[in-house]
Scaffold this active site. Structure first.
Site, mmCIF file in Angstrom:
data_model
loop_
_atom_site.group_PDB
_atom_site.id
_atom_site.type_symbol
_atom_site.label_atom_id
_atom_site.label_comp_id
_atom_site.label_asym_id
_atom_site.label_seq_id
_atom_site.Cartn_x
_atom_site.Cartn_y
_atom_site.Cartn_z
ATOM 1 N N HIS A 14 0.864 -1.189 0.000
ATOM 2 C CA HIS A 14 0.000 0.000 0.000
ATOM 3 C C HIS A 14 0.894 1.231 0.000
ATOM 4 C CE1 HIS A 14 -3.832 2.054 1.808
ATOM 5 N NE2 HIS A 14 -3.141 2.904 1.073
ATOM 6 N N HIS A 16 1.408 4.843 -2.416
ATOM 7 C CA HIS A 16 1.070 5.738 -3.520
ATOM 8 C C HIS A 16 2.340 6.434 -3.968
ATOM 9 C CE1 HIS A 16 -3.287 5.345 -2.720
ATOM 10 N NE2 HIS A 16 -2.893 5.232 -1.453
ATOM 11 N N HIS A 194 -9.463 0.916 -1.530
ATOM 12 C CA HIS A 194 -9.484 1.529 -0.208
ATOM 13 C C HIS A 194 -10.897 1.433 0.372
ATOM 14 C CE1 HIS A 194 -5.702 3.041 -1.561
ATOM 15 N NE2 HIS A 194 -5.559 3.923 -0.600
ATOM 16 N N GLU A 197 -11.419 3.261 6.027
ATOM 17 C CA GLU A 197 -10.425 4.151 6.634
ATOM 18 C C GLU A 197 -11.185 5.263 7.355
ATOM 19 O OE1 GLU A 197 -6.748 7.151 5.397
ATOM 20 O OE2 GLU A 197 -8.177 6.474 3.882
ATOM 21 N N ASP A 275 1.845 4.008 2.849
ATOM 22 C CA ASP A 275 0.818 4.863 2.261
ATOM 23 C C ASP A 275 1.412 6.022 1.454
ATOM 24 O OD1 ASP A 275 -1.711 5.697 1.614
ATOM 25 O OD2 ASP A 275 -2.338 6.229 3.625
ATOM 26 N N ASP A 276 1.569 7.181 2.090
ATOM 27 C CA ASP A 276 2.144 8.380 1.456
ATOM 28 C C ASP A 276 3.259 8.899 2.369
ATOM 29 O OD1 ASP A 276 0.083 9.069 -0.839
ATOM 30 O OD2 ASP A 276 -1.099 8.556 0.938
#
Length: 337
Positions: A14, A16, A194, A197, A275-276
């Site tokens: 996961h 990005h 997704h 969340e 994630d980011d």
């Protein structure tokens, strides 16, 4: 335990790629492409990374992506991430990219995917890091835009293994994209999305039933539904959880209240991801450290995050067996020493 985590083989599911744009590279690309950005220094950029929810993050995330124009930009972005992977001993990564973020700005689909793919190939050859690429639809846009993006992806099925769904979860339920996911499945793409969340646990159920997703990205709201929990455990549906992201976006107030370790101990196929990371303050090793500092765990439990990620990956069974043995050997060597 820090030494153990540092050397542990890791698998990221996961991530990005646009979310790995560090402020230094943002400034470098802005200057190279003569793009104006509303910041005067890298310190000012980092100071802006204070988010109160997902949308406040997305606003600055899309703004940062404006500096990505040419194939070399996407290559440089991806290569910088792969170097982070090498430092964190990430042996396999499955990367998301958001083509609509770029095509809506006039950047060609081919420019985006070719730049990323070229870096991933070099990472495989020179760094020994295997990788797969997943294209995400932006859920705040309409399904017609997703269909157009899917058509653009068709000539690149040698580079893209799956499709996903990201961006604003609230107000954009899974059913909105049911038809495009069915078309993607018919075309041979794998599917992830997704869910759960900032949205309710029912989004997870709908994602499984309506979109045919084989993995749930985030999914932490599953704890709100006992029947869903039973299903996740029985079917071993993987959750790609992002602890530091959840903290930064106020999904949990503190890491001590995060449910990732409870999910692991209840036999949910839960994994750790970043994630980011440029925006949320940590790559893979940082996320492992954050979880373990808040929740004391044994080495065997920590390694289970890797074992789960290997099984949840889209790798071949041969590669899964190889990475599993690599991790087993690491755990055994560490115990022996």
């Amino acid at each position: 335990m820090n030494q153990f985590i540092a050397g542990l083989p890791k698998v990221e599911l996961h991530l990005h790629i646009e979310g790995t744009l560090e402020p230094e590279l943002m400034f470098e690309l802005a200057a190279r492409n003569q793009i104006a950005i509303p910041f005067n220094s890298t310190e000012e950029v980092r100071a802006a990374y204070q988010f109160h929810n997902l949308q406040s993050f997305l606003d600055i995330y899309y703004q940062g992506a404006n500096v990505l124009i040419h194939e070399q930009d996407f290559y440089d972005l991806t290569w910088a991430y792969l170097l982070r992977c090498k430092a964190d001993n990430v042996v396999h990564t499955e990367i998301f990219f958001d083509p609509q973020t770029h095509t809506d700005r006039g950047v060609a689909f081919d420019t985006v995917v070719n730049g990323i793919h070229r870096a991933l190939e070099q990472g495989r050859e020179t760094l020994g890091i295997s990788s797969l690429l997943i294209m995400c639809f932006l859920r705040h846009l309409d399904q017609a835009s997703a269909f157009a993006t899917l058509e653009q992806a068709m000539p690149h099925q040698d580079k893209i293994v799956g499709v996903g769904l990201d961006s604003s979860e609230l107000g954009n339920p899974p059913e909105k994209f049911k038809d495009v996911f069915q078309r993607a499945l018919q075309a041979g793409f794998l599917t992830v999305a997704h869910a759960g969340e900032e949205g309710p646990s029912d989004n997870i159920t709908q994602t499984l039933d309506l979109l045919g997703a084989t993995r749930i990205d985030h999914g932490v709201r599953c704890s709100d539904d006992p029947e869903l929990m039973k299903r996740l455990i029985l079917e071993q549906v993987p959750l790609t959880v992002c602890p530091l992201s959840n903290l930064k976006l106020n999904v949990f107030e503190e890491m001590e209240s995060h449910n990732i370790v409870e999910l692991l101990r209840n036999k949910v196929c839960v994994t750790i991801n970043s994630d980011d990371p440029a925006y949320f303050g940590g790559y893979m090793t940082d996320n492992f450290h954050a979880v373990v500092q808040a929740h004391p765990m044994s080495r065997e439990e920590i390694a289970r995050f890797t074992f789960n990620a290997i099984q949840a990956s889209f790798l071949s069974e041969v590669e899964k067996q190889r990475l599993t043995q690599l991790t087993v050997n690491y755990l055994a060597c560490f115990e022996a020493s």
